[in-house]
Enzyme design. Structure first.
Site, PDB file in Angstrom:
ATOM      1  N   SER A  34       0.859  -1.193   0.000  1.00  0.00           N
ATOM      2  CA  SER A  34       0.000   0.000   0.000  1.00  0.00           C
ATOM      3  C   SER A  34       0.887   1.232   0.000  1.00  0.00           C
ATOM      4  O   SER A  34       2.037   1.174   0.453  1.00  0.00           O
ATOM      5  CB  SER A  34      -0.892   0.000   1.250  1.00  0.00           C
ATOM      6  OG  SER A  34      -1.482   1.268   1.458  1.00  0.00           O
ATOM      7  N   TYR A  62      -1.940  -0.880  10.335  1.00  0.00           N
ATOM      8  CA  TYR A  62      -1.965  -1.148   8.896  1.00  0.00           C
ATOM      9  C   TYR A  62      -0.704  -0.619   8.217  1.00  0.00           C
ATOM     10  O   TYR A  62      -0.051  -1.337   7.449  1.00  0.00           O
ATOM     11  CB  TYR A  62      -3.200  -0.495   8.290  1.00  0.00           C
ATOM     12  CG  TYR A  62      -3.433  -0.813   6.827  1.00  0.00           C
ATOM     13  CD1 TYR A  62      -4.004  -2.018   6.450  1.00  0.00           C
ATOM     14  CD2 TYR A  62      -3.105   0.101   5.833  1.00  0.00           C
ATOM     15  CE1 TYR A  62      -4.239  -2.321   5.114  1.00  0.00           C
ATOM     16  CE2 TYR A  62      -3.330  -0.180   4.489  1.00  0.00           C
ATOM     17  CZ  TYR A  62      -3.900  -1.390   4.146  1.00  0.00           C
ATOM     18  OH  TYR A  62      -4.122  -1.683   2.818  1.00  0.00           O
TER      19      TYR A  62
END
Length: 257
Positions: free
Chosen positions: A149, A162
């Site tokens: 990401s 995350y």
């Protein structure tokens, strides 16, 4: 004029595994690999979702299989690869996609939240990648594609667990690339920005947050799951034989802004 080798995205005869393949980015990439000729196995925890996803791809005339597995458990991952050994005989392409997120301010993140996100996003990547690498080393070939990401690179609120997991994925990618290059195995990461998927749709209902995302992106829109297919095919195919240890940002220009 030199005799060039012209690349192809044809994956006929290749065997691919996509974790978290029942929806979103995983499902799109699985469909893309199958369309390119690969035999694809999708895995995840939800049997009903896997079955539905596989049936949808089969209707397009492609080879797709499914098997439920929890990538956070070593015993489950080992059983998954025993199944691959028996049914497919090899693994040429791994798309390490399974992931989740729990968005909370730092001071509200519970130990359980941290462990749950890290267990899926980082431990799961490691366990599956390790099993795939063992087989690819024996084959002297393979492609590992980790789904990361942009949050492995940039800072953003509410992303403690995350972002840490995605930064870890990027580092695993580089380390594995260094270790496995001598076996003709490439390891790369795809790092998307905000892609419209079942995981992102709920918080994108917040108009203020949605506008911030759009305004931060050069292309002034969200990404689509099918826009992950081309980059995945590049890393999976012979078009990228001299590319390894890289993180490719599929972000509409976010990280260049």
């Amino acid at each position: 004029m030199e005799n060039y080798t012209y690349p192809t995205f044809d994956l006929t005869g290749k065997k691919a595994l996509v974790t978290g393949g029942s929806k979103g980015i995983g499902l799109a990439i699985a469909a893309g690999l199958a369309h390119a000729g690969a035999e694809v196995l999708i895995t995840g925890r939800n049997e009903a979702a896997l079955r539905e996803a596989a049936e949808g791809i089969k209707k397009q005339g492609h080879q797709i299989y499914w098997k439920s597995s929890d990538v956070t458990l070593k015993t489950e991952v080992e059983k998954l690869f025993e199944y691959i050994d028996q049914e497919f005989g090899q693994i040429d392409i791994l798309v390490n996609n399974a992931g989740m997120n729990i968005r909370k301010p730092l001071v509200e993140v519970e130990e359980e939240d941290w462990d749950k996100v890290m267990g899926t996003n980082l431990k799961g990547i490691f366990l599956v990648g390790q099993q795939a690498a063992k087989r690819m080393i024996d084959q002297k070939s393979g492609r590992i594609i980790n789904i990361s990401s942009i949050l492995g690179k940039i800072g953003s609120p509410l992303q403690t667990s995350y972002a840490a997991s995605k930064g870890g994925i990027d580092q695993l990618t580089k380390v594995w690339a260094a270790e496995l290059a001598e076996h003709d195995i490439t390891v790369n990461s795809l790092a998307p920005a905000y892609i419209i998927t079942p995981m992102t749709e709920p918080f994108l209902q917040d108009e203020e947050r949605f506008e911030k995302i759009i305004n931060r992106t050069m292309m002034k829109r969200m990404g689509r799951a099918d826009e992950m297919i081309g980059p995945a095919l590049f890393f999976a195919s012979d078009a990228s034989t001299y590319v390894t240890g890289q993180v490719l940002y599929i972000d509409g220009g976010w990280t260049a802004n």
